[in-house]
Scaffold this motif. Structure first.
Motif: not given
Lengths: 426, 753
Positions: A310-336
């Motif tokens: 899942a961690g690797w999946g999150q990295i794939m999510f973050m780098q992916s096309d159309g994201i471009g920013t890393f919401q430091t405090y909220a990016a993980h909240e809705q993942v599950g």
């Protein structure tokens, strides 16, 4: 008999069929450009498929939906933060973040597994609350420990205050944006033709080795042929191809190779001894224990794998096309939540899941996600309703899946009890 | 056997460590006691006075020295500027050169002025003494007046619901506006408050202006989202000029017409959409701020404060006393007279801060003086001991408690359980920290009491659920939504006072009954995994009701979105209806603690009712089902019936709870706001000592006190200790979820199968 089987099939996949219906309905009602929907869908599949696939192993090991994958996402985000702070860009940065995720994710996974072993039967809720708890620890780490106790470069911290910046940019000199997605992109149709050709070759090979029958192979090839013919129809072709109005839809090859590798991993591991143990533990812990399997250890391994993936999946999510920013405090909240809902939409249940279900679930869930807002605004004259409808879908599908599972369980118990009492009578 | 031995071994070493800690603590306490005694002795008092004189002199000379340094610095800068090479030098270099010059001047001036010789100190000392006297008088009166102002301010702001309405009614007429204000807050018209008249009128004007801005922003955001919803194809609008674009937008969205005043903002937003559409993206709509204000009680804004005649008279006394002191200082250091007015007034603030730091305790005085003296001479160890007596005492108590807990660990954990012991000790430590940071304890106690009453009934709703065997009823949010429906209904009908509150409660209960019944039927079918199911059913219901709040046909303009004309707003102020009616019922002040009598009485009455119920025949049967369903079934109790009763009861209490919560909070929050309430209630009752199988009323009361106490204290202390918020929120998340996790591990899910 046949009728009964169809009925059973429909019953089992009721949620999936409902979602197929809803997706089609929403796409029509939303009045959105079909090319736009398709391109968004493919984009979202690139991003989310990996995380959803990470849920499969714990489900098979009988631990339910592992909502604690949020903790894997947190590990990945710590990795990304350190990578950005150290100024390592491109594929190297992604690899470094992945390595940090591997280390941290294994550690966290081990701890999660230990804890979940103490609450057997309540893993779903336990992992969810564990995710909330870990969110508190994560905030503590990012607000008060990073930048003061653990020094980081001022690229990521707030100068003159404690804590990490709210939003980190991944584009530009940071160089993590599309670091994997951007390596090799081919038009969707090209990718599709290549894949179809490979599939035909593979099934012919299988036939030669007598692993499949002629009719089966014929059906497969025929199906692909129909699809290929369909893509040649101008109306459909223009959805994916370059037209004056829009560019062609492109596929990030490396990302999809990684997703494919994960699917392969999920299937091959089930053929190994460890995979058999997962399955045995998932079916009955008592039986597994009796046959000499270390149940607790097996469960911990399953959770560790899921967390790291899942961690690797999150990295794939973050780098992916159309994201471009890393919401430091909220990016993980809705993942599950989103991943869990997606896999359940695909027809998985609390104790059964396949790669195909995960992928189809992601596809359906996100097709609703894309269209819900405009559909609701067209239906009710208010786009906010669409937003709430999306939330309702996510929670509702999980609730329904849980209810169906629990209901089946009590029914089984009842039947079992009746059997016992009858035996006792006789 | 060996494990037991090991246990005993580690136990004994733990006990020894605890005793050692207690010993150290005792020593610290003795030192603190000695320090306290010494601080009141004659010699330390007189050396404190000596320190004060030194501090004043030092402040004066230091100010002078710094003025020379600053002058030298600016001269150097001017010189550098005149130089041709100025631009070539970097900023750092220029700074370094200037600093060097300033330092040089400083050393030179220090040699001249530091440690000024004073032949006759008596004049100086007397003038300082005088100044202290007048400052003290002034500050005592000023604090009293500020307090009176604050009381008026809070009452007024609490009572006025809509400022724009008031200013609209009064127009430009200040007298009329004031009489309108006085109607909301009769104390304004008292003779002793006459001097504040103009202040409150201007306060009302500013408040109304601010509210207008807020309303406009709300309208604008609605217009924007309406526009985003109505315009289907942004690309078609690209390249138009402003007027044409506005017309095109109006044609697609009627609401825009008649809102010409937002034209610029709307056009800008539209351009953003067009830009995004051209790039094949969509503009993500900004999430509406969903009731982020969790400020309990009104914070007084002192910008409008004005003193009475008497206060300004006392201020004049200060002036003259300071003039005398200044004269004495100038006679010691004649060059002081040459300072600029700005520096003089800055120096006056420093000196007044030294002479009267606002607090009489030895510690404050000592710390203020020593901070202003270059080197401390005299009996410094004794002085330092006296000054840190309080800190030593707190440290001593903290260590003593830690030691005692270590010694009696086994007994305590057997009595209270591990988490409750830890949280209780944490609570005591927070109290010590509150003393350390000089946080007003009575005010906080009042806060804790209000929040106990606020959350108490919601926590109570957990109890029947646990007793009847469904465990932690996370789906109590269903009841909360029923209660919120009651609140919204009473707002729709413009109901006020106790009648409105009662109506909301009864309506909520009536809605909660069928909902709870249906919910219990669902739970009866899935025994064994209720907590998971109830959590997600609760979440789904909240999400479903988000759509419900948008669609339900409420039409009172006060509660629906201003523009679209349908859909309830997120946050509803109850100020004009029944906010705080229970809090204010029979409320009184004791030792500075404002006791919300009505609220607490209502909470305790609910507790009593639930307790009586649990003593009844049905209640006992229900508890039996919860603690051992098989045994209950065997003794002829209908398990399903009891579970239904418990679930419905839990839902109904939750409905009552949210109404009471809203009236104490002053606002009703809809949409996603109730989602986490189940978790808060669950953690509170677990902290109180309940398990997922057993709960008592005592657990509810103790739990809600401890939980809210830790939160209130933690918030205040975190704010005082760490710059920037967030720490208290992190603490809440970790405590709340940590305790639920602990309860889950204790419940032993596996043993159920």
């Amino acid at each position: 008999m046949n009728k009964r089987r169809i009925l059973e099939h429909v019953k089992k996949y009721a949620v999936t069929y409902l979602f197929i219906f809803l997706s089609v309905f929403f796409i029509i009602v939303s009045g959105m450009d079909i090319h736009y929907v398709a391109s968004q869908l493919i984009l979202r599949l690139n991003r989310n498929a990996f995380i959803v696939l990470a849920l499969i192993i714990p489900i098979i090991a009988g631990m339910g939906i592992n909502f604690a994958i949020t903790i894997g996402a947190m590990a990945a985000q710590i990795g990304l933060l350190l990578t950005i702070s150290w100024g390592i860009s491109g594929v190297g940065g992604i690899l470094l973040a992945a390595f940090i995720t591997l280390v941290l994710g294994s550690l966290f996974g081990f701890l999660i597994g230990k804890l979940l072993n103490k609450m057997k039967g309540q893993e779903t809720i336990g992992s969810m609350i564990l995710g909330y708890f870990a969110n508190g620890a994560y905030q503590l780490l990012f607000l008060f420990i990073f930048g003061s106790i653990i020094p980081l470069s001022d690229k990521v911290t707030i100068v003159g205050a404690t804590g990490v910046q709210n939003t980190l940019n991944l584009t530009g000199s940071v160089g993590l944006y599309k670091a994997v997605d951007g390596i090799l992109q081919v038009p969707f149709l090209t990718a599709f033709y290549v894949l179809a050709a490979l599939t035909v070759c593979f099934s012919f090979y299988q036939y030669l080795r007598k692993r499949t029958t002629l009719p089966r192979m014929a059906v497969m090839v025929g199906f692909l042929a129909v699809l290929i013919v369909l893509t040649l129809v101008p109306g459909i072709r223009s959805i994916f191809d370059k037209t004056p109005a829009h560019n062609a839809i492109r596929i990030p090859v490396v990302t999809w190779m990684l997703i494919g590798l994960l699917c392969l991993y999920n299937t091959t591991i089930m053929r190994t001894k460890l995979g058999q143990q997962f399955r045995a533990v998932g079916q009955s812990q008592t039986v597994a224990n009796a046959s000499g399997i270390n149940v607790d250890r097996t469960r911990i391994i399953a959770i560790m794998m899921s967390t790291v993936l899942a961690g690797w999946g999150q990295i794939m999510f973050m780098q992916s096309d159309g994201i471009g920013t890393f919401q430091t405090y909220a990016a993980h909240e809705q993942v599950g939540l989103y991943a869990g809902a997606a896999i359940l939409v695909g027809g998985a249940s609390i104790d059964r899941a396949t790669n195909f279900q995960a992928l189809i679930g992601t596809f359906l869930f996100h097709s609703l996600f894309i269209t819900a807002q405009s559909a609701a605004s067209n239906l009710f004259g208010d786009s906010a309703v669409g937003e709430y409808f999306r939330a309702f879908l996510s929670y509702g599908v999980i609730a329904v899946a849980l209810v169906i599972y629990a209901w089946r369980g009590t029914q089984k118990n009842k039947i079992g009890m009746v059997d016992l009492s009858e035996k006792a009578k006789s | 056997m060996s494990e037991k031995e090991k246990d005993r071994k580690s136990g004994s070493s733990r006990r020894v460590a605890g005793c050692v800690l207690c010993g150290i603590a005792a020593l610290l306490l003795i030192a603190s006691f000695a320090g306290n005694l010494l601080s009141s002795s004659e010699s330390s008092r007189s050396s404190l006075k000596e320190l004060r004189t030194q501090a004043v002199l030092h402040a004066a000379s230091d100010g002078l020295v710094e003025s020379f340094a600053a002058q030298a610095r600016s001269e150097k800068l001017k010189e550098l500027r005149a130089d041709k090479n100025f631009r070539k030098r970097g900023l750092d270099e220029v700074n370094a050169i200037c600093d060097g010059a300033a330092q040089e001047a400083r050393t030179k001036a220090q040699a001249l002025y530091a440690n000024p010789k004073v032949e006759d100190r008596s004049g100086l000392e007397k003038s300082i003494e005088d100044l202290e006297g007048t400052l003290k008088n002034y500050n005592v009166l000023r604090n009293a007046e500020r307090e009176a102002y604050s009381a008026l301010y809070v009452e007024l702001v609490d009572n006025v619901g809509d400022w724009t309405e008031l200013t609209g009614e009064a127009g430009e007429d200040d007298e009329a506006l004031f009489s309108l204000l006085a109607r909301q807050c009769p104390a304004l018209e008292k003779a002793e408050n006459a001097h504040l008249k103009a202040s409150f009128v201007s306060l009302a004007r500013d408040m109304s202006a601010a509210e207008q801005v807020k309303k406009d922003a709300e309208i604008l955001s609605q217009l924007k989202s309406a526009m985003a919803g109505s315009v289907s194809d942004w690309n078609a609008l690209a390249g138009m000029d402003a007027d044409a674009l506005w017309e095109a937008l109006c044609a697609q969205e009627d609401m825009l017409r008649g809102n010409e005043r937002f034209r610029t903002e709307i056009l800008a937003a539209a351009q953003e959409h067009i830009q995004a559409a051209a790039n094949g993206e969509t503009v993500e709509e900004a999430q509406a701020d969903e009731g982020a204000d969790t400020v309990y009680g009104t914070q007084t804004n002192f910008d409008y404060f004005k003193g009475t005649e008497k206060l300004s008279q006392l201020d004049e006394n200060n002036e003259s006393a300071y003039a005398v002191l200044w004269g004495e200082l100038v006679s010691v250091i004649p060059d002081l007279d040459g300072l600029s007015d700005k520096l003089k007034s800055g120096m006056r603030d420093t000196i007044e801060g030294i002479v009267y730091p606002g607090d009489d305790s030895f510690e404050t005085l000592y710390n203020t003086y020593t901070a202003n003296v270059s080197s401390v001479q005299g009996s410094s160890f004794v002085m330092r001991l006296s000054a840190s007596a309080k800190k030593l005492m707190l440290l001593g108590i903290a260590l003593m408690i830690l030691g005692a807990v270590m010694v009696f660990w086994n007994r305590l954990t057997r009595l209270f359980g591990v988490p409750r012991t830890i949280i209780s000790v944490f609570f005591i430590y927070l109290n010590l920290a509150a003393v350390l940071y000089n946080i007003s304890v009575p005010m906080m106690l009042g806060d804790i009491l209000v929040r106990m009453g606020m959350y108490g009934i919601l926590v109570l709703a957990m109890m029947p659920g646990i007793q009847c065997g469904i465990g932690l009823n996370m789906g109590m949010t269903i009841g909360c939504i029923a209660g919120l429906l009651g609140v919204v209904m009473s707002l729709q009908l413009n109901m006020m006072g106790f009648g409105g509150l009662m109506f909301a409660v009864i309506f909520g209960v009536l809605v909660a009954l069928p909902l709870g019944w249906a919910y219990s039927k669902l739970l009866n079918r899935m025994k064994g995994s209720e907590m998971t199911i109830s959590t997600y059913v609760g979440f789904s219901f909240v999400a479903l009701m988000c759509i419900g709040w948008m669609m339900l046909p409420f039409n009172n303009p006060k509660i629906i979105w201003l523009l679209s004309g349908h859909g309830l707003r997120v946050t509803h102020s109850l100020l004009n209806n029944y906010a705080h009616v229970l809090d204010d019922f029979l409320t009184f002040r004791i030792f500075g603690v404002q006791v919300p009598t009505g609220l607490l009485m209502f909470f305790l009455a609910c507790c009593l009712l639930v307790w009586l119920f649990s003593r009844s025949k049905t209640g006992i049967a229900m508890t039996a089902v919860g603690s051992n369903p098989r045994f209950a079934e065997a003794s002829g109790i209908s398990v399903n019936r009891m579970r239904t009763i418990g679930t419905v009861l839990s839902t109904v209490i939750a409905a009552v709870g949210i109404v009471i919560y809203s009236q104490a909070f002053g606002y009703a929050q809809l949409y996603n706001a109730p989602r986490q309430l189940g978790f808060i209630a669950a953690s509170a009752i677990l902290i109180g000592g309940a398990t997922v199988r057993k709960a008592k009323v005592g657990h509810v009361i103790f739990g809600v006190f401890l939980f809210e106490g830790v939160l209130v204290l933690g918030q205040q202390i975190a704010n005082a200790a760490v710059a920037g918020g967030g720490l208290s929120e992190v603490m809440r998340i970790m405590i709340s979820n940590g305790i639920i996790l602990y309860a889950l591990t204790q419940s032993g899910g596996a043993s159920r199968e």
